[in-house]
Scaffold this motif. Structure first.
Motif, PDB file in Angstrom:
ATOM      1  N   GLU A   2      42.470  33.062  63.630  1.00  0.00           N
ATOM      2  CA  GLU A   2      41.345  32.326  63.041  1.00  0.00           C
ATOM      3  C   GLU A   2      40.361  31.855  64.112  1.00  0.00           C
ATOM      4  O   GLU A   2      39.138  31.949  63.927  1.00  0.00           O
ATOM      5  N   LYS A   5      38.277  34.773  65.217  1.00  0.00           N
ATOM      6  CA  LYS A   5      37.305  35.129  64.177  1.00  0.00           C
ATOM      7  C   LYS A   5      36.133  34.136  64.200  1.00  0.00           C
ATOM      8  O   LYS A   5      34.967  34.548  64.144  1.00  0.00           O
ATOM      9  N   GLN A   6      36.428  32.863  64.318  1.00  0.00           N
ATOM     10  CA  GLN A   6      35.378  31.847  64.371  1.00  0.00           C
ATOM     11  C   GLN A   6      34.514  32.019  65.619  1.00  0.00           C
ATOM     12  O   GLN A   6      33.292  31.834  65.571  1.00  0.00           O
ATOM     13  N   ARG A   7      35.154  32.383  66.731  1.00  0.00           N
ATOM     14  CA  ARG A   7      34.402  32.638  67.964  1.00  0.00           C
ATOM     15  C   ARG A   7      33.444  33.815  67.730  1.00  0.00           C
ATOM     16  O   ARG A   7      32.272  33.763  68.119  1.00  0.00           O
ATOM     17  N   ASN A   9      32.179  34.770  64.911  1.00  0.00           N
ATOM     18  CA  ASN A   9      31.111  34.298  64.021  1.00  0.00           C
ATOM     19  C   ASN A   9      30.062  33.497  64.795  1.00  0.00           C
ATOM     20  O   ASN A   9      28.863  33.640  64.566  1.00  0.00           O
ATOM     21  N   ALA A  10      30.529  32.652  65.714  1.00  0.00           N
ATOM     22  CA  ALA A  10      29.597  31.841  66.505  1.00  0.00           C
ATOM     23  C   ALA A  10      28.747  32.734  67.412  1.00  0.00           C
ATOM     24  O   ALA A  10      27.532  32.524  67.536  1.00  0.00           O
TER      25      ALA A  10
END
Length: 64
Positions: A2, A5-7, A9-10
């Motif tokens: 997760e 994935k967030q990295r 997205n950023a």
């Protein structure tokens, strides 16, 4: 997974598409093979990778 994935997205939001794809690749590599199916987290990460590749003007076709 997760966090990667967030990295991704950023990085995508910052228009750092190459780096976003790398983060998405790492996220996918961290998933067990059994978890890789449509509608799963894997599917969401792959959509992010596809979007990043499209923004870069290319298409990533190799398997992850």
């Amino acid at each position: 997974m997760e966090a990667l994935k967030q990295r991704g997205n950023a990085l995508y939001a910052q228009k750092k598409y190459d780096e976003a794809i790398q983060a998405y690749d790492e996220a996918l590599a961290s998933l067990p093979v059994a978890a890789r199916k449509a509608g799963s987290e894997d599917d969401k990460v792959r959509r992010g990778m596809a979007s990043s590749g499209a923004r870069m003007g290319g298409c990533r076709t190799e398997s992850v």
